[in-house]
Design a protein around this motif. Sequence first.
Motif, PDB file in Angstrom:
ATOM      1  N   ILE A   1      12.275   8.084  -0.050  1.00 53.70           N
ATOM      2  CA  ILE A   1      11.556   7.733  -1.283  1.00 53.70           C
ATOM      3  C   ILE A   1      10.581   6.614  -0.926  1.00 53.70           C
ATOM      4  CG2 ILE A   1      11.792   6.810  -3.628  1.00 53.70           C
ATOM      5  CD1 ILE A   1      14.669   7.884  -3.631  1.00 53.70           C
ATOM      6  N   TYR A   2       9.356   6.733  -1.394  1.00 58.37           N
ATOM      7  CA  TYR A   2       8.334   5.743  -1.055  1.00 58.37           C
ATOM      8  C   TYR A   2       7.708   5.154  -2.305  1.00 58.37           C
ATOM      9  CZ  TYR A   2       8.677   8.001   3.485  1.00 58.37           C
ATOM     10  OH  TYR A   2       9.141   8.510   4.667  1.00 58.37           O
ATOM     11  N   LEU A   3       7.190   3.966  -2.131  1.00 58.16           N
ATOM     12  CA  LEU A   3       6.447   3.327  -3.213  1.00 58.16           C
ATOM     13  C   LEU A   3       5.040   3.067  -2.701  1.00 58.16           C
ATOM     14  CD1 LEU A   3       7.499   0.366  -5.450  1.00 58.16           C
ATOM     15  CD2 LEU A   3       5.370   0.255  -4.149  1.00 58.16           C
ATOM     16  N   LEU A   4       4.048   3.406  -3.524  1.00 56.10           N
ATOM     17  CA  LEU A   4       2.666   3.126  -3.139  1.00 56.10           C
ATOM     18  C   LEU A   4       2.019   2.340  -4.273  1.00 56.10           C
ATOM     19  CD1 LEU A   4       0.064   5.470  -1.538  1.00 56.10           C
ATOM     20  CD2 LEU A   4      -0.514   4.319  -3.674  1.00 56.10           C
ATOM     21  N   GLU A   5       1.385   1.244  -3.933  1.00 56.76           N
ATOM     22  CA  GLU A   5       0.711   0.455  -4.975  1.00 56.76           C
ATOM     23  C   GLU A   5      -0.697   0.091  -4.531  1.00 56.76           C
ATOM     24  OE1 GLU A   5       0.278  -3.312  -5.517  1.00 56.76           O
ATOM     25  OE2 GLU A   5       0.980  -4.083  -3.598  1.00 56.76           O
ATOM     26  N   ASN A   6      -1.615   0.079  -5.516  1.00 57.41           N
ATOM     27  CA  ASN A   6      -2.997  -0.278  -5.182  1.00 57.41           C
ATOM     28  C   ASN A   6      -3.565  -1.331  -6.135  1.00 57.41           C
ATOM     29  OD1 ASN A   6      -3.414   1.140  -7.513  1.00 57.41           O
ATOM     30  ND2 ASN A   6      -5.122   2.343  -6.740  1.00 57.41           N
ATOM     31  N   GLY A   7      -2.693  -1.991  -6.871  1.00 57.27           N
ATOM     32  CA  GLY A   7      -3.183  -3.016  -7.793  1.00 57.27           C
ATOM     33  C   GLY A   7      -3.378  -2.479  -9.203  1.00 57.27           C
TER      34      GLY A   7
ATOM     35  N   PHE B   1      -8.331  -0.561  -1.846  1.00 61.18           N
ATOM     36  CA  PHE B   1      -8.921   0.456  -0.973  1.00 61.18           C
ATOM     37  C   PHE B   1      -7.928   1.013   0.045  1.00 61.18           C
ATOM     38  CE2 PHE B   1     -12.853  -1.689  -2.445  1.00 61.18           C
ATOM     39  CZ  PHE B   1     -13.448  -0.572  -3.020  1.00 61.18           C
ATOM     40  N   TYR B   2      -7.008   0.191   0.486  1.00 66.64           N
ATOM     41  CA  TYR B   2      -5.984   0.668   1.411  1.00 66.64           C
ATOM     42  C   TYR B   2      -4.633   0.306   0.804  1.00 66.64           C
ATOM     43  CZ  TYR B   2      -3.703   2.142   5.673  1.00 66.64           C
ATOM     44  OH  TYR B   2      -2.913   2.828   6.573  1.00 66.64           O
ATOM     45  N   PRO B   3      -4.107   1.202  -0.033  1.00 68.59           N
ATOM     46  CA  PRO B   3      -2.874   0.889  -0.779  1.00 68.59           C
ATOM     47  C   PRO B   3      -1.699   0.574   0.130  1.00 68.59           C
ATOM     48  CG  PRO B   3      -3.931   2.867  -1.650  1.00 68.59           C
ATOM     49  CD  PRO B   3      -4.641   2.529  -0.375  1.00 68.59           C
ATOM     50  N   ARG B   4      -0.746  -0.121  -0.461  1.00 72.27           N
ATOM     51  CA  ARG B   4       0.455  -0.483   0.286  1.00 72.27           C
ATOM     52  C   ARG B   4       1.493   0.610   0.069  1.00 72.27           C
ATOM     53  NH1 ARG B   4       3.058  -6.455  -0.106  1.00 72.27           N
ATOM     54  NH2 ARG B   4       2.419  -6.225  -2.290  1.00 72.27           N
ATOM     55  N   LEU B   5       2.045   1.115   1.154  1.00 72.34           N
ATOM     56  CA  LEU B   5       3.012   2.210   1.096  1.00 72.34           C
ATOM     57  C   LEU B   5       4.323   1.741   1.720  1.00 72.34           C
ATOM     58  CD1 LEU B   5       3.608   5.217   0.526  1.00 72.34           C
ATOM     59  CD2 LEU B   5       2.510   5.779   2.700  1.00 72.34           C
ATOM     60  N   LEU B   6       5.356   1.687   0.916  1.00 70.21           N
ATOM     61  CA  LEU B   6       6.637   1.145   1.376  1.00 70.21           C
ATOM     62  C   LEU B   6       7.744   2.198   1.315  1.00 70.21           C
ATOM     63  CD1 LEU B   6       6.541  -2.148  -0.763  1.00 70.21           C
ATOM     64  CD2 LEU B   6       5.859  -1.891   1.642  1.00 70.21           C
ATOM     65  N   PRO B   7       8.470   2.370   2.382  1.00 71.54           N
ATOM     66  CA  PRO B   7       9.594   3.310   2.367  1.00 71.54           C
ATOM     67  C   PRO B   7      10.794   2.652   1.692  1.00 71.54           C
ATOM     68  CG  PRO B   7       9.284   2.401   4.575  1.00 71.54           C
ATOM     69  CD  PRO B   7       8.278   1.732   3.694  1.00 71.54           C
TER      70      PRO B   7
ATOM     71  N   PHE C   1      -4.312   8.884  -2.777  1.00 72.38           N
ATOM     72  CA  PHE C   1      -4.184   7.509  -2.287  1.00 72.38           C
ATOM     73  C   PHE C   1      -3.696   7.423  -0.840  1.00 72.38           C
ATOM     74  CE2 PHE C   1      -4.017   7.328  -6.878  1.00 72.38           C
ATOM     75  CZ  PHE C   1      -4.962   6.358  -7.142  1.00 72.38           C
ATOM     76  N   LEU C   2      -3.435   8.577  -0.264  1.00 74.90           N
ATOM     77  CA  LEU C   2      -3.075   8.584   1.162  1.00 74.90           C
ATOM     78  C   LEU C   2      -4.400   8.588   1.919  1.00 74.90           C
ATOM     79  CD1 LEU C   2      -0.098  11.087   1.026  1.00 74.90           C
ATOM     80  CD2 LEU C   2      -0.023   8.594   1.163  1.00 74.90           C
TER      81      LEU C   2
ATOM     82  N   ALA D   1       5.803  -1.885   5.691  1.00 73.09           N
ATOM     83  CA  ALA D   1       4.855  -0.897   5.161  1.00 73.09           C
ATOM     84  C   ALA D   1       4.524   0.142   6.223  1.00 73.09           C
ATOM     85  CB  ALA D   1       3.582  -1.596   4.706  1.00 73.09           C
ATOM     86  N   ILE D   2       4.092   1.284   5.771  1.00 74.63           N
ATOM     87  CA  ILE D   2       3.664   2.315   6.716  1.00 74.63           C
ATOM     88  C   ILE D   2       2.251   2.757   6.375  1.00 74.63           C
ATOM     89  CG2 ILE D   2       6.020   3.114   7.100  1.00 74.63           C
ATOM     90  CD1 ILE D   2       5.378   5.506   5.306  1.00 74.63           C
ATOM     91  N   ARG D   3       1.669   3.499   7.304  1.00 77.78           N
ATOM     92  CA  ARG D   3       0.272   3.907   7.116  1.00 77.78           C
ATOM     93  C   ARG D   3       0.140   4.970   6.033  1.00 77.78           C
ATOM     94  NH1 ARG D   3      -2.018   4.279  13.206  1.00 77.78           N
ATOM     95  NH2 ARG D   3      -3.835   5.070  12.072  1.00 77.78           N
TER      96      ARG D   3
END
Length: 1153
Positions: free
Chosen positions: A1039-1045, A1006-1012, A1124-1125, A1026-1028
């Motif tokens: 460049i960012y990575l976003l994962e939600n499982g 529900f609240y994905p992880r966002l990594l720069p 996903f943001l 992680a960032i919001r």
Amino acid sequence: MSVNQQAHTGPPYGQPQPGYQGYQQPAYGGQSLPGVPRSQYGAYNGPMPEYQQPVPPQGYFPSLGFPSKGSPVSLNSDSSSLAPNFIGSLRAPPTSGAPPPASGASHPSGHLAYSQFEHGDVQNGIPASAAPMQRPPASQPFLPGSGSTPVSQPSAFQQYGPPPASVQQLSNHMAGMTIGTATASAPPPAGLGYGPPTSVPPVSGSFSPPGSGLYTPYSATQGPPPTSVPQGLPVAQPPFPGQTVSTQRLPTQVPGFAPPPPSTGVGPSSYPPTTGAPRPPAMPGPPLPGQTLAGPPSSQPNHVTSPPPPAALAGLHPGPPMSGLHGPPPPTHPPQPGYQMQQNGSFGQVRGPQPNYGGAYPGTPNYGSPPGPPPPPKRLDPDSIPSPIQVIEDDRSNRGSEPFVTGARGQVPPLVTTNFLVKDQGNASPRYIRCTSYNIPCTSDMAKQSQVPLAAVIKPLATLPPEETLPYLVDHGESGPVRCNRCKAYMCPFMQFIEGGRRFQCCFCSCVTEVPPHYFQHLDHTGKRVDFYDRPELSLGSYEFLATVDYCKNNKFPSPPAFIFMIDVSYNAVKSGLVRLICEELKSLLDYLPREGNMEESAIRVGFVTYNKVLHFYNVKSSLAQPQMMVVSDVADMFVPLLDGFLVNVNESRTVITSLLDQIPEMFADTRETETVFAPVIQAGLEALKAAECAGKLFIFHTSLPIAEAPGKLKNRDDRKLINTDKEKTLFQPQTSFYNNLAKDCVAQGCCVDLFLFPNQYLDVATLGVVPYQTGGSIYKYAYFQLETDQDRFLNDLRRDVQKEVGFDAVMRVRTSTGIRATDFFGAFYMSNTTDVEMAGLDCDKTITVEFKHDDKLSEDSGALLQCALLYTSCAGQRRLRIHNLSLNCCTQLADLYRNCETDTLINYLAKYAYRGVLSSPVKTVRDALINQCAQILACYRKNCASPSSAGQLILPECMKLLPVYLNCVLKSDVLQPGPEVTTDDRAYIRQLVTSMDVAETNVFFYPRLLPLTKADVDSDSLPAAIRNSEERLSKGDIYLLENGLNIFVWVGVSVQQGLIQNLFGVSSFGQISNTLSALPVLENPFSKKVRSIVDMLQGQRSRYMKLIIVKQEDKLEMLFKHFLVEDKSLSGGASYVDFLCHMHKEIRQLLS
Ligand SMILES: [Zn+2]
């Protein structure tokens, strides 16, 4: 290879079997249903009871009416030439297919001998329940494996002799298979009605009008377990000057909720520094100068407490100038020890009058301004509202270094996002059980008032990190586990021994039971048994018992389970290369079937079926030179044409199996058959397991809507026009009850179904998923499957699915101490009564959520206890009981409840509750009810626990300060508010996935992880901070990575340095990056290595292999990414975090006024 063809001439089986009556478990005892006598357990006949030869099954072979053997046909012939009506011949009952005896010997390595238990680790003993069990004096004699303790020999596996020939009894299950006769088509298990009044007894449920009381949510309080606060002391005090407080003011609410001001990208560095405090204030951000509250908008009706004068509003500045703490320093409230930081975050104000507070809010379609930019300037500063990132980081730094020791009652564990070790000292690890609150209101009235749901999220077979000890296996020999005579609770650390140890009083029902002679032990001067530390069941929160024959179906020890691979060989499956891929993979994967402990080989037998409109069974008996195929075309009356040679030991039949797997892709290479059946496939697997008298799992690889003429045939009923109408719920309901009945039969046999779907169009996941769902199985979906891009993901999922720990033929019961009881259950299972959760299979990733309600008063002294008992068959065929115990505190002050909640668990529960709700209620009703319940939870806190002087301010309990942001994520998720690109099948799929998720999974989903990624330190093993999840946090140079499982997105800004692009993608410019990559290229440079290692690490943390998607800024795919943001407004109408917070504020004020 030969094919035997025969015509099916009559009903294969003998007498119809009565419908499934639910799990017969006299021996499983417990709060049995009224009228059901609890049986005494019969004597256990030793570790290796003789196998009673069952009476020869009736009606299978002789009288079967099976055709005689046909002539073998070459397998290599075109399958289409095997005209329909070929039926495999029936063979004599298997003699060789018997399960190999489990290699006796040692117990599974997973189960350490209890003698390894580190006594020294037991520090605090078990917290007192009714009567304190004190830790023995230091001089406590250490009794390593003291005499009579049978504990330390998790004895060898039961030797299972080969099942008697008569085992092949097949029973007719047709009675339960009539189509369309069943009652309800809705999947929820009987007795669990969702939502509306009925299912939620006293309260009108969360999906009901305000005022109804459901339960209350939890918040994650950290810090020491709260001691009850002196009466009358408000818990949530306004911030004290000097304290870091989470006070923030909401700058204005602008009519129509203005979109966020264009802010420049904020880097992680812009986060408020964490305070050193244990639980930093919710709101980062500098304190506000002395103002306290923000008044309600002028339009706001009077507040009960103190309606802030409109003027006050004007005085509040929106935005930036937040300095100084604000909050009326209530000197009268002495800081509560250990709780100072727990202040609520109070949000200040709104500046200026705010008309239109209410406008269209979430439930309303089209809410929110069009993507276009509406103007209004005033808005809440996103940095001033509670940040998930901050909360996660704070918990990591405060609680990540010390092990979580489970000795004390009611301790709130660290967050799921924190890495920590667990030491079991009497309560189950949070990896097994997490609760919405660790402090339960003493009365039902309090619980209703708070609306915080009381629930536990239980993952009985959770995988533990290598540093932690698996549950010990306790063997009490023929007498089996010691249990309470009345409620059948199992011996646990909270049972109280009395009368010198001759009897014990049950901690669940208070009944006194004689201690069996073999279990007697003296008590020390503190009243504790002297063998306390030698027995896991007396000193640990989690352990296993070896079950006796009384815990087995038909009073017979089970055979090892079987896996049956069932492959769709219709045109699409063949053409996409899927059939060949699966066959190739199975050749090696079969070497990795689950094994127990140090067994040399797996006890699991395997079988193979292929199908399109007809089914093909394969005889892979080891004595054959080539596999034989038998075709069953009469899918209306499914039966298994062969018994001997269908389920085999992999090693014994390896040559034949390999030959089969080589031939299958060739055999169907030229198929033109596009139609498939589905229900008959499951029936075939079920019949095979019945014939072999074992439990097992079907792995079905399926590509299309089953439109071929057969039971369970489906039609395309997808209709997106139903979205946002009262009929939307039908999209989630199965289109026929046929599958519900089939699922029931599967559960009765312990036949678990895992379904791998490869659709190119709608295939009705809502209906096809019924059997996997109700049997405790899993569904995987690979839409538009393409070998190049999807094979890695599919193969990784398949490997994990085949290898993971799984228990079969499982029944779970949750017992509670007097005063509360389990009333509702969520997850992938079947229930035939109101207490037993039945799962044909339960794997290490599956979670069951249980809701509790009061049926009496609780006491602060004795607290509340849960005992989860899972009876299951291990992969080697051993029958076991896994027990998890958890003790909770009880409170008479609401403040204690709010201080010991866990928001992540609360969201897990609420999401499951809502996702079940869509089956029976319009989606908007479900959404509104969720909002309403959470507003009530927060309003109750505001009213009862916060300072009365700040009525117009938004004040959130410290432990629940993320409730609004997370709740908003649930509301705008694909199930509750789908975007245009989300298909009906996607929604049904996600709905089922979430229902079995644990807390960590729902958290990141529900609240994905966002990594720069560009901020990652290539020289360290750590992840970048992680960032919001908001677009304004992204910089076009990074460049960012976003994962939600489920997915991993790699987002590349348009201005990223060329060197970084070269290093990561191996191309020289942004424009050359391909967005069809399914994996990052392997390049030899530190940045590439670092990023790939991050991706690998994340893949390793999830139960499914995530799909990697490259997204270039301003590219088409970016829309998908932006979905996903989750702090931003969504295209489908979902509110931004800021807007939602304002809305919640309004809802809360309405409730308080
Ligand atoms: Zn009892």
